[in-house]
Design an enzyme around this catalytic site. Structure first.
Site, PDB file in Angstrom:
ATOM      1  N   TRP A 184      -8.374  14.477   7.360  1.00  0.00           N
ATOM      2  CA  TRP A 184      -7.394  14.211   8.424  1.00  0.00           C
ATOM      3  C   TRP A 184      -6.603  15.461   8.804  1.00  0.00           C
ATOM      4  CZ3 TRP A 184      -5.368   8.689   6.744  1.00  0.00           C
ATOM      5  CH2 TRP A 184      -6.417   7.783   6.880  1.00  0.00           C
TER       6      TRP A 184
ATOM      7  N   GLU B 251       7.904   5.287   1.541  1.00  0.00           N
ATOM      8  CA  GLU B 251       7.523   6.515   2.258  1.00  0.00           C
ATOM      9  C   GLU B 251       8.404   6.854   3.472  1.00  0.00           C
ATOM     10  OE1 GLU B 251       3.230   6.590   2.965  1.00  0.00           O
ATOM     11  OE2 GLU B 251       2.861   5.403   1.172  1.00  0.00           O
TER      12      GLU B 251
ATOM     13  N   GLU C 142      -8.783  -2.448   2.706  1.00  0.00           N
ATOM     14  CA  GLU C 142      -8.559  -3.257   3.906  1.00  0.00           C
ATOM     15  C   GLU C 142      -9.689  -4.282   3.961  1.00  0.00           C
ATOM     16  OE1 GLU C 142     -10.566  -3.588   7.759  1.00  0.00           O
ATOM     17  OE2 GLU C 142     -10.879  -1.804   6.547  1.00  0.00           O
TER      18      GLU C 142
ATOM     19  N   HIS D 284      -2.144  -4.052  11.602  1.00  0.00           N
ATOM     20  CA  HIS D 284      -2.069  -3.498  12.955  1.00  0.00           C
ATOM     21  C   HIS D 284      -1.530  -4.493  13.942  1.00  0.00           C
ATOM     22  CE1 HIS D 284      -5.036  -0.656  11.274  1.00  0.00           C
ATOM     23  NE2 HIS D 284      -4.085   0.108  11.752  1.00  0.00           N
TER      24      HIS D 284
ATOM     25  N   ILE E  58       0.828  -1.214   0.000  1.00  0.00           N
ATOM     26  CA  ILE E  58       0.000   0.000   0.000  1.00  0.00           C
ATOM     27  C   ILE E  58       0.860   1.262   0.000  1.00  0.00           C
ATOM     28  CG2 ILE E  58      -1.950   1.139   1.174  1.00  0.00           C
ATOM     29  CD1 ILE E  58      -2.530  -1.642  -0.108  1.00  0.00           C
TER      30      ILE E  58
ATOM     31  N   TYR F 128      -5.638   5.557  16.911  1.00  0.00           N
ATOM     32  CA  TYR F 128      -6.061   4.290  17.523  1.00  0.00           C
ATOM     33  C   TYR F 128      -4.940   3.837  18.439  1.00  0.00           C
ATOM     34  CZ  TYR F 128      -2.858   1.657  14.495  1.00  0.00           C
ATOM     35  OH  TYR F 128      -1.742   1.177  13.871  1.00  0.00           O
TER      36      TYR F 128
ATOM     37  N   ASP G 239       4.014  11.583   8.235  1.00  0.00           N
ATOM     38  CA  ASP G 239       2.657  11.067   8.178  1.00  0.00           C
ATOM     39  C   ASP G 239       2.110  11.377   6.793  1.00  0.00           C
ATOM     40  OD1 ASP G 239      -0.028  10.254   9.413  1.00  0.00           O
ATOM     41  OD2 ASP G 239      -0.478  12.243   8.635  1.00  0.00           O
TER      42      ASP G 239
HETATM   43  C1  LIG Z   1      -3.270   4.957   7.826  1.00  0.00           C
HETATM   44  N1  LIG Z   1      -3.797   5.651   8.943  1.00  0.00           N
HETATM   45  C2  LIG Z   1      -3.593   7.004   9.121  1.00  0.00           C
HETATM   46  C3  LIG Z   1      -4.646   7.789   9.603  1.00  0.00           C
HETATM   47  N2  LIG Z   1      -4.488   9.118   9.762  1.00  0.00           N
HETATM   48  C4  LIG Z   1      -3.311   9.697   9.460  1.00  0.00           C
HETATM   49  N3  LIG Z   1      -3.169  11.022   9.608  1.00  0.00           N
HETATM   50  N4  LIG Z   1      -2.272   8.978   9.023  1.00  0.00           N
HETATM   51  C5  LIG Z   1      -2.368   7.638   8.838  1.00  0.00           C
HETATM   52  O1  LIG Z   1      -1.398   7.009   8.428  1.00  0.00           O
HETATM   53  N5  LIG Z   1      -5.822   7.221   9.878  1.00  0.00           N
HETATM   54  C6  LIG Z   1      -6.126   5.843   9.620  1.00  0.00           C
HETATM   55  C7  LIG Z   1      -4.936   4.986   9.582  1.00  0.00           C
HETATM   56  C8  LIG Z   1      -4.565   4.513  10.967  1.00  0.00           C
HETATM   57  N6  LIG Z   1      -4.045   5.574  11.784  1.00  0.00           N
HETATM   58  C9  LIG Z   1      -2.707   5.757  12.018  1.00  0.00           C
HETATM   59  C10 LIG Z   1      -2.362   6.913  12.679  1.00  0.00           C
HETATM   60  C11 LIG Z   1      -1.033   7.131  13.027  1.00  0.00           C
HETATM   61  C12 LIG Z   1      -0.074   6.209  12.711  1.00  0.00           C
HETATM   62  C13 LIG Z   1       1.336   6.397  13.156  1.00  0.00           C
HETATM   63  O2  LIG Z   1       2.168   5.574  12.859  1.00  0.00           O
HETATM   64  N7  LIG Z   1       1.642   7.431  13.949  1.00  0.00           N
HETATM   65  C14 LIG Z   1       2.974   7.580  14.504  1.00  0.00           C
HETATM   66  C15 LIG Z   1       3.432   9.016  14.405  1.00  0.00           C
HETATM   67  C16 LIG Z   1       3.769   9.414  13.008  1.00  0.00           C
HETATM   68  C17 LIG Z   1       4.605  10.684  13.005  1.00  0.00           C
HETATM   69  O3  LIG Z   1       4.061  11.756  12.922  1.00  0.00           O
HETATM   70  N8  LIG Z   1       5.888  10.538  13.153  1.00  0.00           N
HETATM   71  C18 LIG Z   1       6.826  11.660  13.189  1.00  0.00           C
HETATM   72  C19 LIG Z   1       7.314  11.905  14.600  1.00  0.00           C
HETATM   73  C20 LIG Z   1       7.920  10.660  15.187  1.00  0.00           C
HETATM   74  C21 LIG Z   1       8.432  10.854  16.608  1.00  0.00           C
HETATM   75  O4  LIG Z   1       7.739  10.476  17.539  1.00  0.00           O
HETATM   76  N9  LIG Z   1       9.651  11.387  16.761  1.00  0.00           N
HETATM   77  C22 LIG Z   1      10.267  11.466  18.052  1.00  0.00           C
HETATM   78  C23 LIG Z   1      11.786  11.517  17.841  1.00  0.00           C
HETATM   79  C24 LIG Z   1      12.290  10.252  17.250  1.00  0.00           C
HETATM   80  C25 LIG Z   1      12.329   9.123  18.245  1.00  0.00           C
HETATM   81  O5  LIG Z   1      13.098   9.202  19.208  1.00  0.00           O
HETATM   82  O6  LIG Z   1      11.603   8.123  18.062  1.00  0.00           O
HETATM   83  C26 LIG Z   1       9.799  12.712  18.747  1.00  0.00           C
HETATM   84  O7  LIG Z   1       9.286  13.629  18.084  1.00  0.00           O
HETATM   85  O8  LIG Z   1       9.894  12.731  19.975  1.00  0.00           O
HETATM   86  C27 LIG Z   1       8.006  11.332  12.296  1.00  0.00           C
HETATM   87  O9  LIG Z   1       8.153  10.172  11.889  1.00  0.00           O
HETATM   88  O10 LIG Z   1       8.782  12.253  12.003  1.00  0.00           O
HETATM   89  C28 LIG Z   1       2.955   7.172  15.954  1.00  0.00           C
HETATM   90  O11 LIG Z   1       4.015   6.665  16.386  1.00  0.00           O
HETATM   91  O12 LIG Z   1       1.955   7.373  16.662  1.00  0.00           O
HETATM   92  C29 LIG Z   1      -0.409   5.048  12.041  1.00  0.00           C
HETATM   93  C30 LIG Z   1      -1.736   4.835  11.678  1.00  0.00           C
HETATM   94  N1  LIG Z   2       0.158   4.979   1.471  1.00  0.00           N
HETATM   95  C1  LIG Z   2      -0.259   4.952   2.857  1.00  0.00           C
HETATM   96  C2  LIG Z   2      -1.717   4.637   2.968  1.00  0.00           C
HETATM   97  C3  LIG Z   2      -2.224   4.440   4.345  1.00  0.00           C
HETATM   98  S1  LIG Z   2      -3.914   4.550   4.474  1.00  0.00           S
HETATM   99  C4  LIG Z   2       0.554   3.931   3.602  1.00  0.00           C
HETATM  100  O1  LIG Z   2       0.938   2.965   2.995  1.00  0.00           O
HETATM  101  O2  LIG Z   2       0.815   4.085   4.788  1.00  0.00           O
HETATM  102 ZN   LIG Z   3      -4.781   2.449   4.645  1.00  0.00          ZN
END
Ligand SMILES: CN1c2c(nc(N)[nH]c2=O)NC[C@@H]1CNc1ccc(C(=O)N[C@@H](CCC(=O)N[C@@H](CCC(=O)N[C@@H](CCC(=O)O)C(=O)O)C(=O)O)C(=O)O)cc1
Ligand SMILES: N[C@@H](CCS)C(=O)O
Ligand SMILES: [Zn+2]
Length: 770
Positions: A576, A499, A679, A707, A446, A527, A504
């Site tokens: 979003w 990616e 999905e 997940h 995906i 979630y 995000d």
């Molecule tokens: C596909 N999905 C998504 C939804 N909505 C979105 N906006 N995006 C999506 O992908 N909705 C439906 C589905 C399921 N939902 C999600 C939502 C969120 C995640 C996910 O994996 N979230 C990550 C955070 C992603 C992000 O913004 N990462 C940033 C910051 C990372 C970070 O925490 N950095 C640290 C420093 C590094 C470290 O020490 O680790 C910090 O800032 O402190 C990035 O990568 O730069 C999450 O972890 O929650 C998935 C599906």
């Molecule tokens: N291209 C995105 C879609 C998530 S809904 C991914 O693979 O994470």
């Molecule tokens: Zn998806």
């Protein structure tokens, strides 16, 4: 004095304390007791914050380690036998239901292998709940005391709270039958579940609870007659049983009036309605109140971040008071504040003028209190707040960023030709077959591959200026190379770049488009332990320059297989993000469509001939009720997607992807994508597979749950594909996971994809000899 109320507060902590600690528990770095202590600290902090802000009615049991609906399933023993047979500690059974569990046998414990329950959208939000799964053998009983414990915990801190519970009708209606009980209609279990609600409510009363917020958000949906009737059955029982607390029947996210007859005459202590979403319902909902019932006026938006227009809210609440009376009106948030970021004061990088337009959960506490004071006549103490608020609202209305004449001109030029592919799908398909020579059962993913700690740390360093752009770009290229190497070695057919450069899939684009603001700490739970920082649409949207072209071109340059360009679609970026509330969503969506059209065309011109435009939020954006608004939405949502994707040649293959909702194939036909992936791994009902078999274009039905860390075996994939092929035409069938792999570890990803590709090859051979 009119009281103020909050329906729920974000439970993630201002700096994601809950995520970090829950994941540490999963990784064996902290104990269950340590995790429980973190939960306790967060709850105490939130209650004190609300108390200090002067909120009168403060919620409890709004905290959850994963999801409030799952909490109720555990509490009511709605735990399928496949989870209980391992005799895990309650917390681990809970997490196994949420995310599956696969563990090898050790000397002291037996092997565990159980998939997660299904997870779906919470109404039209980007929050996902774990779907209650009922079977004929479900035996409801009270399996714990979480709501009582949390009420007493607050009480011990000197804070009186109003516990929140999802009500019986919504709880059942939001559930589904388990695969062994497909003939079971969850609502038929009402009589069985009510005694357990009564037992719980009695215990809450015994602990000292006076009033419970009982959430019945399904009241804003189109409901079958038997579900409507269930409200009377349920609430007549819950209000006529001696010794229970008072109930405030709480609805949100929409207009209740089409279902008013279902709740009219109920002897609950009061009702809560969402007047941010549906102010027009005031007159009608007031007409069902008796002369003692409370009207909780949801007027501070639980779903968006715009500063409340206090003058207009005060006017609205005064109208409500004129219809009811001051002692029976409560000023409240429209819904739980779970859907908003925790605290605006933690945002240090926002432009000061624009920051002043926003209000996060903590700031919203002050808004409910201020409105309650204003309508109670306490104007002297808040007059400065009111004038500062009026000034801020005015500045935003008049700000240049909200009006970009060039964008508006282009918007006016959209017509049918611009939003239609040159040829119909059958002609495009024939051309694309020649172009790509894909095998039967083509395999793809995906888009995202594991977002490892390394990647996040490197991005963080880049954001802080600790490494240069060149160093970061080199690092990202290396990640792409690894992802491409792996996909080639495992035998996938249509590749992705993984990616790695994206924080995000929405925020990344928000950061590159004009008209957006974005936050540093504005996390919102999507979630479990996965959170997002929705960008904020503050003005007219346009694309200053290419956003993904260099990366995709690099990825294509290192493989001969087709490389998918990867974009997030207009509706999903809109849904979003926190959208503007001063122009229609249609306008914002079409503006995004135009910006993405430029990107799609630039990708094509740069040699990317498969382009995926993800629209996972298209179903969640569907207005909750059938009617004109829904018809209009489907039209402009599809038009926005087609504006983005129709400017390409017939030979360019457009993909799209959808996830975590009960998708109706009819809703996606109008997008006219060549290939869609959805999905599907948790969809057990054969009727659902049948519905998709008639979808005209090509489609990949997700074959594994991304997940869960659980790795399905090759045999499991073969069996699942076999099930689908009983009703599904092989020539349309793509093989892919449910969604992106960013949340998974590499070892799980490699093993799952290897098994999936092997299963595709098995069927390829089988069908070749047919
Ligand atoms: C596909 N999905 C998504 C939804 N909505 C979105 N906006 N995006 C999506 O992908 N909705 C439906 C589905 C399921 N939902 C999600 C939502 C969120 C995640 C996910 O994996 N979230 C990550 C955070 C992603 C992000 O913004 N990462 C940033 C910051 C990372 C970070 O925490 N950095 C640290 C420093 C590094 C470290 O020490 O680790 C910090 O800032 O402190 C990035 O990568 O730069 C999450 O972890 O929650 C998935 C599906
Ligand atoms: N291209 C995105 C879609 C998530 S809904 C991914 O693979 O994470
Ligand atoms: Zn998806």
């Amino acid at each position: 004095m009119v009281q103020s109320a909050v329906l729920g507060f974000p439970r993630i902590g201002a700096f994601r304390e809950l995520k970090k600690n829950t994941e540490s528990y999963w990784n064996g770095k902290i104990s269950a007791d340590q995790l429980l202590a973190v939960g306790k600290d967060i709850r105490a902090h939130n209650w004190k914050l609300q108390k200090d802000a002067g909120v009168d009615i403060i919620p409890s049991n709004d905290f959850s380690f994963y999801d409030q609906v799952l909490d109720l399933s555990l509490l009511f023993n709605v735990v399928p036998a496949r989870y209980t047979k391992y005799d895990l500690p309650a917390l681990d059974t809970y997490f196994a239901m949420a995310r599956g569990l696969q563990r090898k046998a050790t000397e002291s414990s037996k092997a565990v292998d159980v998939p997660a329950l299904e997870m779906v959208k919470w109404f039209d939000s980007n929050y996902h709940y774990v779907r209650p799964t009922f079977s004929h053998s479900t035996e409801f009983k009270l399996n714990g005391s979480k709501p009582i414990d949390e009420y007493l915990e607050a009480k011990a801190l000197g804070i009186e709270t109003r516990p929140v519970l999802v009500g019986p009708v919504s709880y059942l209606f939001l559930g589904k039958p388990d695969k062994d009980s497909l003939d079971l209609e969850p609502i038929s279990l009402l009589e069985k579940i009510l005694p357990v609600y009564i037992e719980l409510l009695k215990k809450l009363a015994a602990a000292g609870v006076k009033q419970v917020q009982i959430d019945e958000p399904t009241l804003v949906l189109d409901l079958p007659e038997n579900v409507k009737a269930a409200f009377k059955t349920a609430y007549e029982k819950l209000t006529s049983t001696e010794g229970l607390p008072e109930l405030i029947l709480t609805t949100y996210f929409g207009d209740v009036t089409p279902n008013l007859s279902a709740i009219e005459g109920l002897k609950v202590a009061g009702f809560h309605f969402d007047f941010v979403r549906a102010p027009q319902q005031l007159e009608k909902v007031v007409s069902i109140l008796n002369d003692k019932q409370t009207l909780s006026v949801g007027i501070v938006d639980g779903r968006n971040i715009w500063k409340n227009d206090l003058a207009s809210s005060i006017k609205f609440v005064k109208e409500a008071i004129a219809k009811v009376s001051a002692d029976r009106v409560i000023v409240a948030t429209s819904s739980s504040l779970l859907h908003t970021p925790v605290d605006l004061t933690n945002e240090k990088k926002l432009d000061a003028e624009i920051k002043d337009w926003f209000s996060f959960a903590t700031q919203k506490l002050d808004e409910v209190v201020t409105i309650a004071k204003a309508v109670s006549g306490e104007t002297a103490s808040i007059s400065e707040k009111l004038s500062a608020n009026a000034a801020s609202i005015k500045t935003r209305k008049e700000h240049a960023i909200t009006n970009d004449p060039a964008v508006q001109k282009r918007l006016g030029e959209i017509n049918d030709a611009l939003a239609t592919r040159s040829s119909p799908f059958p002609k495009r398909l024939a051309i694309q077959k020649e172009e790509f020579h894909l095998p039967l059962f083509p395999t793809t993913t995906i888009g995202s591959f594991p977002q490892t700690k390394d990647i996040r740390v490197e991005r963080n360093k880049f954001a802080k200026g600790q490494i240069s752009e060149e160093e970061y770009t080199e690092f990202i290229k290396k990640q792409i190379q690894e992802v491409v190497d792996f996909q080639e070695s495992v035998g996938l057919d249509v590749l992705v770049h993984g990616e790695p450069e994206r924080n995000d899939m929405v925020q990344y684009f928000g950061e590159r488009l004009k008209g957006f603001a974005f936050t540093t700490n504005g996390w919102v739970q999507s979630y479990g332990t996965r959170y997002v920082r929705p960008p904020i649409i503050v003005g007219d949207v346009s694309r200053p320059g290419p956003m993904t072209v260099k990366t995709s071109v690099y990825a294509q340059s290192i493989t001969k297989k087709p490389m998918k360009g990867m974009l997030t679609g207009p509706v999903t970026i809109l849904r979003w993000s926190f959208p503007r509330n001063d122009v229609p969503q249609k306008t914002q969506s079409l503006q995004l469509g135009l910006a993405l059209r430029d990107e799609v065309q630039d990708l094509e011109a740069a040699g990317i001939h498969v382009i995926q435009v993800d629209e996972p939020a298209i179903r969640e954006g569907l207005p909750l009720r059938a009617g004109q608004e829904r018809t209009d939405y489907l039209k402009w949502a599809a038009e926005s997607f087609r504006v983005a994707t129709s400017g390409v040649k017939d030979s360019t293959q457009i993909h799209s992807h959808f996830c975590y909702s009960d998708l109706d194939p009819n809703h996606i036909k109008a997008l006219d994508a060549d290939v869609v992936s959805i999905e599907f791994s948790k969809k057990d009902d054969p009727k659902y597979i049948q519905e998709f078999s008639n979808y005209p274009n090509h489609i990949g039905l997700g074959l594994f749950d991304i997940h869960s860390p659980r790795v399905p075996s090759e045999e499991e994939f073969i069996a699942r594909i076999g099930e689908i092929l009983k009703v599904y035409p092989a020539e349309k069938f793509w093989c892919n996971p449910d969604c992106g792999l960013k949340t998974r570890k590499w070892e799980e990803t490699k093993a799952s994809l290897a098994n999936m590709v092997a299963a595709a090859k098995y069927y390829r051979e089988k069908y070749a000899t047919k």
